[in-house]
Design an enzyme around this catalytic site. Structure first.
Site, PDB file in Angstrom:
ATOM      1  N   LYS A   8     -39.253  35.501  -3.565  1.00  0.00           N
ATOM      2  CA  LYS A   8     -39.180  36.861  -3.011  1.00  0.00           C
ATOM      3  C   LYS A   8     -37.921  37.048  -2.165  1.00  0.00           C
ATOM      4  O   LYS A   8     -37.244  38.064  -2.279  1.00  0.00           O
ATOM      5  CB  LYS A   8     -40.404  37.162  -2.124  1.00  0.00           C
ATOM      6  CG  LYS A   8     -41.729  37.103  -2.850  1.00  0.00           C
ATOM      7  CD  LYS A   8     -42.875  37.447  -1.901  1.00  0.00           C
ATOM      8  CE  LYS A   8     -43.049  36.448  -0.767  1.00  0.00           C
ATOM      9  NZ  LYS A   8     -43.607  35.150  -1.213  1.00  0.00           N
ATOM     10  N   ARG A  83     -49.381  41.197   3.516  1.00  0.00           N
ATOM     11  CA  ARG A  83     -50.016  39.998   2.977  1.00  0.00           C
ATOM     12  C   ARG A  83     -51.526  40.017   3.122  1.00  0.00           C
ATOM     13  O   ARG A  83     -52.183  39.072   2.683  1.00  0.00           O
ATOM     14  CB  ARG A  83     -49.506  38.783   3.738  1.00  0.00           C
ATOM     15  CG  ARG A  83     -48.398  38.009   3.051  1.00  0.00           C
ATOM     16  CD  ARG A  83     -47.886  37.057   4.097  1.00  0.00           C
ATOM     17  NE  ARG A  83     -47.377  35.815   3.581  1.00  0.00           N
ATOM     18  CZ  ARG A  83     -46.085  35.573   3.397  1.00  0.00           C
ATOM     19  NH1 ARG A  83     -45.200  36.521   3.585  1.00  0.00           N
ATOM     20  NH2 ARG A  83     -45.682  34.386   3.010  1.00  0.00           N
ATOM     21  N   ARG A 122     -37.975  21.520  -2.656  1.00  0.00           N
ATOM     22  CA  ARG A 122     -36.804  22.087  -1.987  1.00  0.00           C
ATOM     23  C   ARG A 122     -36.011  20.933  -1.378  1.00  0.00           C
ATOM     24  O   ARG A 122     -36.570  20.093  -0.680  1.00  0.00           O
ATOM     25  CB  ARG A 122     -37.228  23.050  -0.855  1.00  0.00           C
ATOM     26  CG  ARG A 122     -37.888  24.332  -1.348  1.00  0.00           C
ATOM     27  CD  ARG A 122     -37.698  25.457  -0.341  1.00  0.00           C
ATOM     28  NE  ARG A 122     -38.959  26.087   0.062  1.00  0.00           N
ATOM     29  CZ  ARG A 122     -39.212  27.406   0.016  1.00  0.00           C
ATOM     30  NH1 ARG A 122     -38.321  28.235  -0.442  1.00  0.00           N
ATOM     31  NH2 ARG A 122     -40.344  27.897   0.434  1.00  0.00           N
ATOM     32  N   ARG A 128     -38.074  23.753   4.634  1.00  0.00           N
ATOM     33  CA  ARG A 128     -38.506  24.320   5.907  1.00  0.00           C
ATOM     34  C   ARG A 128     -39.640  23.487   6.453  1.00  0.00           C
ATOM     35  O   ARG A 128     -40.248  22.697   5.747  1.00  0.00           O
ATOM     36  CB  ARG A 128     -38.994  25.759   5.684  1.00  0.00           C
ATOM     37  CG  ARG A 128     -37.913  26.666   5.153  1.00  0.00           C
ATOM     38  CD  ARG A 128     -38.353  28.113   5.151  1.00  0.00           C
ATOM     39  NE  ARG A 128     -39.754  28.318   4.849  1.00  0.00           N
ATOM     40  CZ  ARG A 128     -40.198  29.312   4.093  1.00  0.00           C
ATOM     41  NH1 ARG A 128     -39.363  30.172   3.567  1.00  0.00           N
ATOM     42  NH2 ARG A 128     -41.480  29.447   3.876  1.00  0.00           N
ATOM     43  N   ARG A 139     -50.821  27.199   2.105  1.00  0.00           N
ATOM     44  CA  ARG A 139     -50.186  28.507   1.893  1.00  0.00           C
ATOM     45  C   ARG A 139     -50.623  29.123   0.575  1.00  0.00           C
ATOM     46  O   ARG A 139     -50.830  30.335   0.489  1.00  0.00           O
ATOM     47  CB  ARG A 139     -48.659  28.365   1.937  1.00  0.00           C
ATOM     48  CG  ARG A 139     -48.129  28.307   3.378  1.00  0.00           C
ATOM     49  CD  ARG A 139     -46.784  27.652   3.471  1.00  0.00           C
ATOM     50  NE  ARG A 139     -45.702  28.405   2.867  1.00  0.00           N
ATOM     51  CZ  ARG A 139     -44.561  27.861   2.441  1.00  0.00           C
ATOM     52  NH1 ARG A 139     -44.377  26.545   2.550  1.00  0.00           N
ATOM     53  NH2 ARG A 139     -43.636  28.601   1.923  1.00  0.00           N
TER      54      ARG A 139
HETATM   55  P1  ADP Z   1     -43.350  32.125   1.848  1.00  0.00           P
HETATM   56  O1  ADP Z   1     -43.513  33.410   1.109  1.00  0.00           O
HETATM   57  O2  ADP Z   1     -42.562  31.125   1.059  1.00  0.00           O
HETATM   58  O3  ADP Z   1     -44.624  31.589   2.393  1.00  0.00           O
HETATM   59  P2  ADP Z   1     -42.262  33.500   4.191  1.00  0.00           P
HETATM   60  O4  ADP Z   1     -40.927  33.257   4.769  1.00  0.00           O
HETATM   61  O5  ADP Z   1     -42.518  34.835   3.624  1.00  0.00           O
HETATM   62  O6  ADP Z   1     -42.409  32.365   3.104  1.00  0.00           O
HETATM   63  O7  ADP Z   1     -43.384  33.186   5.285  1.00  0.00           O
HETATM   64  C1  ADP Z   1     -43.433  31.980   6.018  1.00  0.00           C
HETATM   65  C2  ADP Z   1     -44.634  31.990   6.956  1.00  0.00           C
HETATM   66  O8  ADP Z   1     -44.510  33.081   7.907  1.00  0.00           O
HETATM   67  C3  ADP Z   1     -45.982  32.237   6.275  1.00  0.00           C
HETATM   68  O9  ADP Z   1     -46.554  31.056   5.771  1.00  0.00           O
HETATM   69  C4  ADP Z   1     -46.794  32.858   7.428  1.00  0.00           C
HETATM   70  O10 ADP Z   1     -47.269  31.877   8.323  1.00  0.00           O
HETATM   71  C5  ADP Z   1     -45.772  33.696   8.154  1.00  0.00           C
HETATM   72  N1  ADP Z   1     -45.736  35.096   7.636  1.00  0.00           N
HETATM   73  C6  ADP Z   1     -44.716  35.703   6.967  1.00  0.00           C
HETATM   74  N2  ADP Z   1     -45.024  36.976   6.649  1.00  0.00           N
HETATM   75  C7  ADP Z   1     -46.277  37.178   7.102  1.00  0.00           C
HETATM   76  C8  ADP Z   1     -47.177  38.283   7.075  1.00  0.00           C
HETATM   77  N3  ADP Z   1     -46.853  39.439   6.476  1.00  0.00           N
HETATM   78  N4  ADP Z   1     -48.391  38.130   7.654  1.00  0.00           N
HETATM   79  C9  ADP Z   1     -48.734  36.984   8.256  1.00  0.00           C
HETATM   80  N5  ADP Z   1     -47.952  35.911   8.312  1.00  0.00           N
HETATM   81  C10 ADP Z   1     -46.732  35.993   7.744  1.00  0.00           C
END
Ligand code: ADP
Length: 183
Positions: A8, A83, A122, A128, A139
């Site tokens: 994404k 989400r 990765r 990360r 996740r």
């Molecule tokens: P990925 O999609 O690879 O999990 P992101 O960078 O989008 O990576 O998100 C990393 C972390 O940040 C998530 O695992 C969550 O803990 C938090 N996070 C990101 N966006 C949200 C959201 N919209 N609601 C709740 N937690 C979020």
């Protein structure tokens, strides 16, 4: 939208540049808050490390604040948000207040085996702190339980869903995505 590891961020950034609009990534906003050791960042850290979602009101607050600034006339791309159904409902209120309806939801599709391979593979310089095998598993679980139902929620609310193929090279995926948006 799409599962963790779907690409994404990569595709969203390319698309935003192509369309000349800002991209708002909640994941990046949260990582920035964490790096700056703000109170919000400290609160978010524990959830992120475990692969859990940060509470809805925290994330909704960040998005509302980000959308509060000067408006980009051509719109914006939201990445990694909403989400949960509560976030989708909150977003719908925020957008209603601003009279900026959602044009559509892009869903980036990638099979689960491929996601696991990408997330656990990765390389060191791009990995990360939430890329450990346990966290990756968590996740994906959270995604299935909390985020997948949001797609159905949008379908029920007559929002256009654009399903894009998330497998292939970065360029191939981007070309497919733009083609879908153009049509
Ligand atoms: P990925 O999609 O690879 O999990 P992101 O960078 O989008 O990576 O998100 C990393 C972390 O940040 C998530 O695992 C969550 O803990 C938090 N996070 C990101 N966006 C949200 C959201 N919209 N609601 C709740 N937690 C979020």
């Amino acid at each position: 939208m799409g599962p963790p590891g779907a690409g994404k961020g990569t595709q969203g950034e390319l698309l935003a540049r192509h369309m000349g609009v800002p991209r708002l990534s909640t994941g990046e906003m949260l990582r920035e808050a964490r790096a700056n050791r703000t109170e919000l960042g400290r609160r978010a850290q524990a959830y992120m490390e475990l692969g859990d979602l940060v509470p809805d009101e925290v994330v909704l607050g960040l998005v509302a604040e980000a959308l509060d600034g000067p408006r980009s006339p051509a719109g914006f791309i939201l990445d990694g948000f909403p989400r949960t159904i509560a976030q989708a409902e909150g977003l719908s209120e925020i957008l209603q207040e601003r009279s900026t309806p959602l044009d559509g939801v892009i869903f980036l599709e990638v099979p689960e085996e491929e996601l696991v391979r990408r997330l656990t593979g990765r390389s060191a310089n791009e990995s990360r702190s939430d890329d450990s095998p346990e966290t990756v598993h968590r996740r994906l679980q959270v995604y299935q339980a909390e985020t997948e139902p949001v797609i159905r929620w949008y379908a029920d609310h007559d929002v256009r869903l654009i399903e894009a193929d998330g497998v292939g090279s970065i360029e191939e995926i981007q070309i497919g995505l733009r083609r879908l948006l153009d049509s």
